[in-house]
Design an enzyme around this catalytic site. Structure first.
Site, PDB file in Angstrom:
ATOM      1  N   LYS A  11       0.856   4.074  -2.982  1.00  0.00           N
ATOM      2  CA  LYS A  11       0.525   5.477  -2.710  1.00  0.00           C
ATOM      3  C   LYS A  11       1.706   6.398  -3.017  1.00  0.00           C
ATOM      4  O   LYS A  11       1.522   7.502  -3.525  1.00  0.00           O
ATOM      5  CB  LYS A  11       0.067   5.640  -1.256  1.00  0.00           C
ATOM      6  CG  LYS A  11      -1.238   4.897  -0.929  1.00  0.00           C
ATOM      7  CD  LYS A  11      -2.382   5.329  -1.828  1.00  0.00           C
ATOM      8  CE  LYS A  11      -3.732   4.795  -1.375  1.00  0.00           C
ATOM      9  NZ  LYS A  11      -4.824   5.165  -2.265  1.00  0.00           N
ATOM     10  N   TYR A  39       0.837  -1.208   0.000  1.00  0.00           N
ATOM     11  CA  TYR A  39       0.000   0.000   0.000  1.00  0.00           C
ATOM     12  C   TYR A  39       0.876   1.263   0.000  1.00  0.00           C
ATOM     13  O   TYR A  39       0.612   2.214  -0.742  1.00  0.00           O
ATOM     14  CB  TYR A  39      -0.894  -0.067   1.239  1.00  0.00           C
ATOM     15  CG  TYR A  39      -1.938   0.999   1.385  1.00  0.00           C
ATOM     16  CD1 TYR A  39      -3.169   0.884   0.748  1.00  0.00           C
ATOM     17  CD2 TYR A  39      -1.727   2.107   2.204  1.00  0.00           C
ATOM     18  CE1 TYR A  39      -4.146   1.852   0.919  1.00  0.00           C
ATOM     19  CE2 TYR A  39      -2.690   3.075   2.382  1.00  0.00           C
ATOM     20  CZ  TYR A  39      -3.901   2.950   1.744  1.00  0.00           C
ATOM     21  OH  TYR A  39      -4.874   3.912   1.914  1.00  0.00           O
TER      22      TYR A  39
HETATM   23  P1  NAP Z   1     -13.543   2.168   1.302  1.00  0.00           P
HETATM   24  O1  NAP Z   1     -14.549   2.686   2.264  1.00  0.00           O
HETATM   25  O2  NAP Z   1     -12.988   0.795   1.474  1.00  0.00           O
HETATM   26  O3  NAP Z   1     -14.131   2.318  -0.177  1.00  0.00           O
HETATM   27  C1  NAP Z   1     -13.377   1.881  -1.268  1.00  0.00           C
HETATM   28  C2  NAP Z   1     -14.034   2.326  -2.551  1.00  0.00           C
HETATM   29  O4  NAP Z   1     -13.208   1.922  -3.646  1.00  0.00           O
HETATM   30  C3  NAP Z   1     -15.387   1.671  -2.777  1.00  0.00           C
HETATM   31  O5  NAP Z   1     -16.217   2.604  -3.427  1.00  0.00           O
HETATM   32  C4  NAP Z   1     -15.063   0.499  -3.702  1.00  0.00           C
HETATM   33  O6  NAP Z   1     -16.135   0.102  -4.538  1.00  0.00           O
HETATM   34  C5  NAP Z   1     -13.967   1.132  -4.541  1.00  0.00           C
HETATM   35  N1  NAP Z   1     -13.076   0.149  -5.166  1.00  0.00           N
HETATM   36  C6  NAP Z   1     -12.289  -0.770  -4.563  1.00  0.00           C
HETATM   37  N2  NAP Z   1     -11.619  -1.490  -5.485  1.00  0.00           N
HETATM   38  C7  NAP Z   1     -11.996  -1.003  -6.704  1.00  0.00           C
HETATM   39  C8  NAP Z   1     -11.684  -1.342  -8.042  1.00  0.00           C
HETATM   40  N3  NAP Z   1     -10.816  -2.323  -8.324  1.00  0.00           N
HETATM   41  N4  NAP Z   1     -12.272  -0.643  -9.049  1.00  0.00           N
HETATM   42  C9  NAP Z   1     -13.152   0.346  -8.783  1.00  0.00           C
HETATM   43  N5  NAP Z   1     -13.500   0.701  -7.527  1.00  0.00           N
HETATM   44  C10 NAP Z   1     -12.933   0.043  -6.511  1.00  0.00           C
HETATM   45  O7  NAP Z   1     -12.239   3.107   1.261  1.00  0.00           O
HETATM   46  P2  NAP Z   1     -12.030   4.598   1.803  1.00  0.00           P
HETATM   47  O8  NAP Z   1     -11.549   4.522   3.196  1.00  0.00           O
HETATM   48  O9  NAP Z   1     -13.167   5.471   1.440  1.00  0.00           O
HETATM   49  O10 NAP Z   1     -10.744   4.993   0.937  1.00  0.00           O
HETATM   50  C11 NAP Z   1     -10.830   5.698  -0.285  1.00  0.00           C
HETATM   51  C12 NAP Z   1      -9.421   6.030  -0.742  1.00  0.00           C
HETATM   52  O11 NAP Z   1      -8.752   6.790   0.248  1.00  0.00           O
HETATM   53  C13 NAP Z   1      -8.541   4.817  -1.006  1.00  0.00           C
HETATM   54  O12 NAP Z   1      -7.698   5.052  -2.105  1.00  0.00           O
HETATM   55  C14 NAP Z   1      -7.719   4.701   0.256  1.00  0.00           C
HETATM   56  O13 NAP Z   1      -6.497   4.045   0.027  1.00  0.00           O
HETATM   57  C15 NAP Z   1      -7.535   6.165   0.590  1.00  0.00           C
HETATM   58  N6  NAP Z   1      -7.226   6.406   2.004  1.00  0.00           N
HETATM   59  C16 NAP Z   1      -8.110   6.057   2.982  1.00  0.00           C
HETATM   60  C17 NAP Z   1      -7.777   6.299   4.306  1.00  0.00           C
HETATM   61  C18 NAP Z   1      -8.702   5.970   5.449  1.00  0.00           C
HETATM   62  O14 NAP Z   1      -8.278   6.116   6.609  1.00  0.00           O
HETATM   63  N7  NAP Z   1      -9.926   5.534   5.220  1.00  0.00           N
HETATM   64  C19 NAP Z   1      -6.551   6.881   4.616  1.00  0.00           C
HETATM   65  C20 NAP Z   1      -5.682   7.220   3.595  1.00  0.00           C
HETATM   66  C21 NAP Z   1      -6.035   6.989   2.285  1.00  0.00           C
HETATM   67  P3  NAP Z   1     -17.260  -0.995  -4.046  1.00  0.00           P
HETATM   68  O15 NAP Z   1     -18.178  -0.239  -3.107  1.00  0.00           O
HETATM   69  O16 NAP Z   1     -17.931  -1.425  -5.296  1.00  0.00           O
HETATM   70  O17 NAP Z   1     -16.506  -2.081  -3.347  1.00  0.00           O
END
Ligand code: NAP
Length: 243
Positions: free
Chosen positions: A158, A154
């Protein structure tokens, strides 16, 4: 003419909040998701409540072919329009210490996050450059800046997005297209469900996880015309966890 923003992974979490926030800024939203249609439909309903329209596009960002077909399909149905804001948000994590990490987990995380950045952005660059205006914002992470144990895959994905964004920013700055990243710390979503919040919060100066809206507001700024001279940058949203 309507203005369009594409939010990958717009069905849940940060992506949903970004989609709604950009709708409030006047964009029609293309919501991408991979498997949870019901969640994507909920986001669509929120966009309509915000007074905008949009479309749900199912594709796996890790597949260049699926992505290209979906984007070409939209363009063919909307020949006069173009996507002026891209939010590369889709991402997954498959944590493990590297000594125990299966090759599949290494590859899949890189294919979705870093591969997705390329697969989605590349086909949209030519129309954006022709119109001489665009905003590309990608979801990095504190993990991509500092490296986190248990997340070599990861962190690599990133960090790759950050460097690729910096390079692309230089290539297209003269076309009035900005390319930036945001680097969230710990944000309350499905992705951070099950983490030991109380223990982790001891290391976060703000003493809490962030909200999806706090991320969406920064993305909305970078997506706005006002952010015209900000490019090749990473904005951290982490409650002071890492600077
Ligand atoms: P999340 O709640 O797990 O949601 C993930 C989203 O990505 C969902 O809409 C999922 O679609 C979609 N997705 C996953 N694999 C995919 C693929 N192969 N093709 C198209 N769509 C895909 O994640 P989140 O926490 O909102 O995170 C969003 C972004 O922010 C990510 O890039 C994550 O790495 C980054 N981020 C998050 C955090 C945190 O603390 N949450 C921190 C730093 C960075 P489905 O609903 O269809 O599964």
């Amino acid at each position: 003419m309507a203005k369009y923003a594409l939010v990958t992974g717009g069905s849940r979490g940060i992506g949903r909040a970004v989609a709604v926030r950009l709708a409030k800024a006047g964009y029609n939203i293309l919501i991408n998701y991979v498997s949870r249609i019901g969640e994507a439909e909920k986001t669509m309903a929120l966009i309509r409540e915000a007074g905008q329209d949009g479309e749900i596009l199912q594709f796996d960002v890790a597949s260049a072919e699926e992505t290209r077909k979906a984007l070409e399909g939209w363009q063919a149905r909307n020949p006069e329009e173009y996507i002026e804001v891209i939010v590369n948000n889709a991402g997954i994590r498959r944590d493990n210490i590297m000594a125990l990490m299966p090759e599949d987990d290494w590859n899949r995380v890189l294919q979705v996050s870093l591969g997705g950045f390329f697969n989605v952005t590349q086909p949209l660059l030519a129309p954006m450059m022709r119109r001489k205006y665009g905003r590309i914002i990608s979801m990095a992470s504190v993990s991509g800046l500092m490296g986190m144990q248990g997340q070599a895959n990861y962190s690599a994905a990133k960090a790759g997005i950050i460097s690729a964004s910096k390079a692309l920013a230089k290539e297209i700055a003269r076309k009035n297209i900005t390319v930036n990243c945001v680097a969230p710390g710990f944000i309350k979503t499905d992705m951070t469900e099950g983490l030991d919040e109380a223990t982790l919060c001891r290391n976060i100066p703000a003493g809490r996880f962030g909200t999806v809206e706090e991320v969406a507001d920064v993305v909305a700024f970078l997506a706005s015309p006002e952010a015209s001279y900000v490019t090749g940058n990473v904005i951290s949203i982490n409650g002071g966890l890492y600077t």
